[in-house]
Write a protein that holds these residues in place. Structure first.
Motif, short mmCIF file in Angstrom:
data_model
loop_
_atom_site.label_atom_id
_atom_site.label_comp_id
_atom_site.label_asym_id
_atom_site.label_seq_id
_atom_site.Cartn_x
_atom_site.Cartn_y
_atom_site.Cartn_z
N ARG A 250 31.10 20.40 79.64
CA ARG A 250 31.93 21.25 78.79
C ARG A 250 31.19 21.67 77.52
N GLY A 251 29.96 21.23 77.39
CA GLY A 251 29.13 21.63 76.26
C GLY A 251 29.49 20.93 74.96
N GLN A 252 30.22 19.81 75.04
CA GLN A 252 30.60 19.10 73.82
C GLN A 252 29.39 18.53 73.09
N ASN A 253 28.44 18.04 73.86
CA ASN A 253 27.32 17.34 73.26
C ASN A 253 26.12 17.50 74.19
N GLN A 254 24.94 17.46 73.65
CA GLN A 254 23.74 17.59 74.47
C GLN A 254 22.77 16.44 74.23
N THR A 255 23.28 15.33 73.66
CA THR A 255 22.41 14.19 73.40
C THR A 255 22.99 12.91 73.99
N CYS A 256 22.11 11.98 74.28
CA CYS A 256 22.51 10.68 74.82
C CYS A 256 23.32 9.94 73.75
N PRO A 257 24.45 9.34 74.14
CA PRO A 257 25.25 8.62 73.14
C PRO A 257 24.57 7.35 72.62
N LEU A 258 23.54 6.88 73.30
CA LEU A 258 22.86 5.65 72.87
C LEU A 258 21.65 5.92 71.99
N CYS A 259 20.74 6.80 72.43
CA CYS A 259 19.49 7.00 71.69
C CYS A 259 19.41 8.37 71.02
N LYS B 152 18.57 11.23 72.17
CA LYS B 152 17.60 12.18 72.71
C LYS B 152 18.35 13.24 73.51
N SER B 153 17.75 14.41 73.67
CA SER B 153 18.35 15.47 74.48
C SER B 153 18.54 14.97 75.90
N ILE B 154 19.69 15.31 76.50
CA ILE B 154 20.01 14.78 77.83
C ILE B 154 19.22 15.42 78.95
N GLN C 137 14.64 13.64 67.02
CA GLN C 137 15.18 12.59 67.87
C GLN C 137 14.64 12.66 69.29
N ASP C 138 13.91 13.73 69.64
CA ASP C 138 13.33 13.82 70.97
C ASP C 138 11.92 13.22 71.03
N CYS C 139 11.09 13.48 70.01
CA CYS C 139 9.71 12.96 70.03
C CYS C 139 9.48 11.85 69.00
N ASN C 140 10.49 11.55 68.19
CA ASN C 140 10.43 10.48 67.18
C ASN C 140 9.37 10.73 66.10
N MET C 141 9.10 12.00 65.82
CA MET C 141 8.14 12.35 64.78
C MET C 141 8.89 12.87 63.56
#
Length: 168
Positions: free
Chosen positions: A81-90, A92-94, A127-131
């Motif tokens: 549904r496009g609510q979120n595009q990141t992992c709820p734990l870390c 990062k992009s899903i 949050q994807d590459c941790n830089m």
């Protein structure tokens, strides 16, 4: 349907060594045709969305690009549904977000910032590459200079002025 002697569970598929393999570190059967990110005992815990146990669940599971897992139904409810595009734990992009980030690139190009923000810079954490890095501020998004992701968090915003001469 096949029985995994390591999980001690019957799973849907052709079997170990055919379309699945057992990862001893994750203690889970993983699809042989997909890239696998190893996280120790990742399906031993609870789904990060509904908090139900995943190992005993008969519901299909969905692995994310970061390696975390959730129920497929929870994934569909939350992400399709496009609510979120990141992992709820870390966080990062899903999935591969290149198409979405390309749209954001276009939006940034089409919407120049007002002159008042010409010297505004943002320190960001990706949050994807941790830089971490310093980028030109833009209200549409803050793009990571290392991996091209907009999945960033602004740590600090400041005005950067050119070098001043002595006595001014």
């Amino acid at each position: 349907i096949y029985h995994c002697p390591f999980c001690n569970v019957c799973r849907l598929g052709s079997g170990l060594g055919i379309d699945f393999r057992h990862c001893m570190r994750c203690n889970a059967c993983v699809d042989s045709s997909q890239e696998h990110v190893c996280i120790h005992s990742k399906i031993q815990g609870n789904c990060p969305v509904c908090y139900d146990a995943m190992f005993e669940s008969t519901e299909p599971l969905r692995g994310l690009r970061c390696g975390h897992v959730m129920h497929l139904n929870c994934y569909n409810r939350m992400y399709m549904r496009g609510q979120n595009q990141t992992c709820p734990l870390c966080k990062k992009s899903i999935d591969d977000m290149k198409d979405h980030f390309s749209l954001l690139d276009s939006a940034v190009r089409m919407q120049p910032m007002p002159q008042a923000y010409a010297n505004t810079k943002s320190n960001i954490y990706c949050q994807d590459c941790n830089m971490s890095g310093c980028v030109q501020y833009h209200f549409v998004g803050l793009k990571c200079e290392f991996c091209g992701s907009y999945n960033t968090r602004e740590v600090e915003r400041s005005e950067h002025f050119g070098a001043q001469t002595a006595g001014t």
